[in-house]
Design an enzyme around this catalytic site. Sequence first.
Site, PDB file in Angstrom:
ATOM      1  N   SER A 124       0.776  -1.228   0.121  1.00 29.97           N
ATOM      2  CA  SER A 124      -0.165   0.130  -0.105  1.00 29.97           C
ATOM      3  C   SER A 124       0.749   1.255   0.124  1.00 29.97           C
ATOM      4  O   SER A 124       0.282   2.394  -0.120  1.00 29.97           O
ATOM      5  CB  SER A 124      -1.032  -0.038   1.085  1.00 29.97           C
ATOM      6  OG  SER A 124      -0.345  -0.189   2.441  1.00 29.97           O
ATOM      7  N   TYR A 142      16.200  -7.702  14.762  1.00 32.40           N
ATOM      8  CA  TYR A 142      15.741  -7.429  13.311  1.00 32.40           C
ATOM      9  C   TYR A 142      16.591  -8.405  12.551  1.00 32.40           C
ATOM     10  O   TYR A 142      15.856  -8.843  11.480  1.00 32.40           O
ATOM     11  CB  TYR A 142      16.106  -5.857  13.154  1.00 32.40           C
ATOM     12  CG  TYR A 142      15.520  -5.510  11.760  1.00 32.40           C
ATOM     13  CD1 TYR A 142      14.358  -5.724  11.291  1.00 32.40           C
ATOM     14  CD2 TYR A 142      16.462  -5.060  10.741  1.00 32.40           C
ATOM     15  CE1 TYR A 142      13.585  -5.361  10.012  1.00 32.40           C
ATOM     16  CE2 TYR A 142      16.113  -4.399   9.603  1.00 32.40           C
ATOM     17  CZ  TYR A 142      14.808  -4.647   9.291  1.00 32.40           C
ATOM     18  OH  TYR A 142      14.307  -4.170   8.106  1.00 32.40           O
TER      19      TYR A 142
END
Length: 276
Positions: free
Chosen positions: A15, A164
């Site tokens: 998006s 991460y």
Amino acid sequence: MTSLKGKTIFITGGSRGIGRSVALRCAKDGANVVIAAKSAEPHPKLGGSIHTVAQEIIAHGGQALPLQVDVRDEQQMITALAKAAAHFGGIDILIHNAGAIHLGNVASTSVKKYDLIQTLNHRGLFIAAHHALPYLKKSAAAQILSFSPPINLAPHWLGMYAPYALSKYGMTILTLGLAEELKDDGIRCNTLWPATFINTAAVSENIGADAASLMSRKPDIMADAAYAVLSGGLGDISGQTLLDEEVLKRTGIEDFSGYACSPEHADQLAKDLFVD
């Protein structure tokens, strides 16, 4: 290169940012693009939604199917993939772009944040790939592309960002495993990662808007590199961990200055995480 016209591309988290840019680049070829993301309405800070991107895809010459999906939810992914295949008659390419960034070491990372990055990043890829395989195996030109880095075990990266790193390297390991697992099915699986910071809303939020503008490139470089991989610009490669610069150089592009957010500072770009 082979045109992506008529090919159905399922993109998670498309998006905004890199996912949006890749979707629009594929749309220029006339691809069918499924935008599977959480944002049914534009985010108050980050902007973009599955519906605004769908409109842009159509304007660029492609066909679009916006689907509101949380990639962490297995049943939602099963339903979304089935809808996509029914709508377009199959799925040819899976791109796992959805993810979360976290710049912190173990001590500074909460369990909640740790769980978020693991489930969105490598677990999200696993769910998407696992349930996309029955559709991909019916395609004559199936591919999986994940946006994750070459595995770099340098201590300075692990010391700063081990949680991460684990989440993104997990994506890479899964993709390399899929390349081997699916080689007899003719499904090509590769990873792609930016050599420098890319000026997305997430990066801007983490390092500041001014710094992001000076030190980053536009998402277009990842879109062009992804297109080169998907359209066969590098041949029928599989099991490769690629950087965007490397891909474009192999297609004959040497000048990347046009991709810089601030062309006058093109020599001051920051290398992306896990790139030495």
